[in-house]
Design an enzyme around this catalytic site. Structure first.
Site, PDB file in Angstrom:
ATOM      1  N   ALA A   6       0.831  -1.207   0.000  1.00  0.00           N
ATOM      2  CA  ALA A   6       0.000   0.000   0.000  1.00  0.00           C
ATOM      3  C   ALA A   6       0.861   1.249   0.000  1.00  0.00           C
ATOM      4  O   ALA A   6       0.519   2.256   0.597  1.00  0.00           O
ATOM      5  CB  ALA A   6      -0.906  -0.005   1.227  1.00  0.00           C
ATOM      6  N   ARG A  35      -3.104   8.730 -10.277  1.00  0.00           N
ATOM      7  CA  ARG A  35      -4.313   8.910 -11.105  1.00  0.00           C
ATOM      8  C   ARG A  35      -5.571   9.217 -10.301  1.00  0.00           C
ATOM      9  O   ARG A  35      -6.603   9.546 -10.873  1.00  0.00           O
ATOM     10  CB  ARG A  35      -4.525   7.668 -11.971  1.00  0.00           C
ATOM     11  N   LYS A  51     -29.651  10.496  17.828  1.00  0.00           N
ATOM     12  CA  LYS A  51     -28.188  10.340  17.961  1.00  0.00           C
ATOM     13  C   LYS A  51     -27.859   9.900  19.374  1.00  0.00           C
ATOM     14  O   LYS A  51     -28.338  10.502  20.331  1.00  0.00           O
ATOM     15  CB  LYS A  51     -27.500  11.674  17.668  1.00  0.00           C
ATOM     16  N   SER A  67     -46.231  18.101  22.202  1.00  0.00           N
ATOM     17  CA  SER A  67     -45.613  18.601  20.972  1.00  0.00           C
ATOM     18  C   SER A  67     -44.811  19.857  21.243  1.00  0.00           C
ATOM     19  O   SER A  67     -45.179  20.674  22.089  1.00  0.00           O
ATOM     20  CB  SER A  67     -46.693  18.933  19.939  1.00  0.00           C
TER      21      SER A  67
END
Ligand code: UD1
Ligand code: MG
Length: 454
Positions: free
Chosen positions: A9, A15, A337, A391
């Site tokens: 590696a 490229r 989360k 709410s």
């Protein structure tokens, strides 16, 4: 027999047109190199060595995060694949490590463990060096595998050094090579760079082994497995190949995909049976979905776990640390989360739930926000079982709402709410009878007076 992996590696990957080392570009949510590391891990490698060069520090970080037992060595200058393998020598008991070594490339992510097992079989059948080859549709600049009359591998010729007859062959070198570790390093000592590229070719070890009367063999695999990545276009094609396979395997494993071509998986997505996935669902890394879950259209999931029978979406976002318990419902435009949503709890509309624990059967009203961040630190919110959050409640963490408690809609909750209590924190409503009619009449009178004056 002990098995080592040497993963090359060090190349820059010019490229790719990138500052980032090529092997760190992501495929299915994981750096290319991680795919190769996973292949080595699947073979129960005793030792894995990554040869880094360009961007070695970044490569080291990635390896530490994904495969901490793997050693990273640095090849100072990229003098060729033989030189790269040599760089791994100190990490393999100076080349005297017991057992076999398999050389893989960090930019070739699709090699299957089953294919490597075939190479091991050839080793146990007596071949000293085993090379993985493939029939190339466009052999181009690949090295050509030259077989003798008996079909045994004689040598590998790089395209730049090949005769026109050799170039006409389509059996090509994938780059994957298996040999006894000690023999590999012995043979490498005699590899020179007298060739068209002026590079040290790993491929030369085949002819060197044959010169010592050692048998060599080529194992063939499908070209799709040996696909390497050198450019963004090839990366995009590889992603498409990965996704296509992941979709096929999901379907084969009892997952319903109503529009497979619009669903995107990560390298490690785990989906149980009888999961229904609607169109345009995207999985980031680290997602497990248990059986019988419904993922409605346009959901994004990452680093989360969804338990049996839950219904997610449409348009839901599950971020890292979201843990959705059995039969919970997460509805549209809801972001979760680092939060546990308890059994059969409902967060159905337009909410943000972060750093929170929601008890079983709780109902979180539309537009509820956990205000978890004070600008410096994150704080937890705890909502008890069966609680009802009105709410548009803002829960200013750290804060807790007890089991069976309720918050009035529009409340800003800054203090803990005891079990079964109603918390209201909003201005009491005041109805002024007839006010609007009187007010409008007065405004009209003022307008008339001004008109008459002008
Ligand atoms: C190599 C093989 C060729 C084979 C082809 C398959 C040799 C001499 N040739 O050619 O037979 O058909 O792969 O793709 O082995 N690398 C280093 N350090 C170096 C040079 C290369 O780490 O000094 C790494 C690269 O990052 C890459 C891999 O080794 O991952 C292969 O190198 P590359 O330059 O792509 O070799 P090819 O010319 O493609
Ligand atoms: Mg190459």
């Amino acid at each position: 027999m002990p098995l080592s992996f040497i993963i090359l590696a060090a190349g820059q990957g010019t490229r790719m047109g990138s500052e980032r080392p090529k092997v760190l570009h992501p495929l299915a949510g994981a750096p290319l190199l991680v795919h190769t590391l996973k292949t080595a891990a699947a073979m129960a490698a005793d030792k894995t060595v990554v040869v880094a060069g360009h961007g070695a520090d970044l490569v080291r970080q990635t390896v530490a995060a994904h495969a901490p037992d793997t050693e990273v060595v640095v090849q100072a200058r990229q003098l060729g694949t033989a030189d790269a393998v040599k760089a791994a020598r100190p990490a393999l008991a100076n080349g005297s490590a017991a057992g076999d070594s398999i050389v893989l490339y960090g930019d070739t992510p699709f090699i299957r463990p089953e294919t490597l097992a075939k190479m091991q079989t050839e080793r146990s059948n007596g071949a000293a060096v085993v090379v993985l080859g493939f029939r190339a549709r466009d052999p181009g600049r690949y090295g050509r595998l030259i077989l003798d009359q008996g079909g045994a591998l004689q040598k590998i010729v790089e395209a730049k050094d090949a005769t026109p007859q050799q170039l006409a062959l389509d059996f090509c070198n994938s780059g994957v090579i298996c040999a006894p570790t000690a023999l590999l390093f012995e043979l490498l000592q005699n590899v020179d760079n007298k060739n068209a590229s002026g590079e040290y070719y790993l491929t030369d070890i085949v002819a060197l082994a044959r010169a010592r009367n050692l048998a060599c063999a080529a194992v063939a695999c499908d070209e799709s497995e040996t696909q390497g990545i050198n450019s963004r276009a090839e990366l995009a094609r590889a992603e498409a190949v990965f996704q296509d396979r992941a979709r096929q395997s999901a379907l084969a494993n009892g997952v319903t995909l109503s529009a497979p071509e619009t669903v995107f998986f990560a390298h490690d997505t785990v989906i149980g049976r009888d999961v229904e996935i609607g169109p345009n669902v995207v999985f980031g890394p680290g997602v497990t979905v248990e059986s019988g879950v419904t993922l409605r259209p346009f959901c994004h999931l990452e680093g989360c776990h969804v338990s049996q029978g839950a219904i997610i979406g449409p348009f839901a976002r599950l971020r890292p640390g979201a843990e959705i318990a059995d039969n919970a419902h997460i509805g549209n435009f809801v972001e979760i989360k680092n939060a546990l949503v308890g059994q059969a709890a409902k967060v159905n509309h337009l909410s943000y739930v972060g750093d929170a624990t929601i008890g079983a059967g709780a109902n979180i009203g539309a537009g509820t926000i956990t205000c978890n961040y004070d600008g410096v630190m994150k704080h937890p919110t705890v909502i008890g079982a069966g609680a009802f959050i009105g709410s548009n409640t803002a829960l200013v963490a750290p804060v807790s709402v007890g089991a069976g408690a309720m918050t009035g809609s529009g409340s800003v909750i800054t203090r803990d709410v005891p079990d079964d209590a109603l918390a209201l924190s909003r201005v009491a409503q005041d109805n002024k009878e007839g006010f609007v009619a009187r007010y409008m009449a007065r405004l009209r009178t003022i307008r008339e007076r001004r008109k008459n004056k002008s």
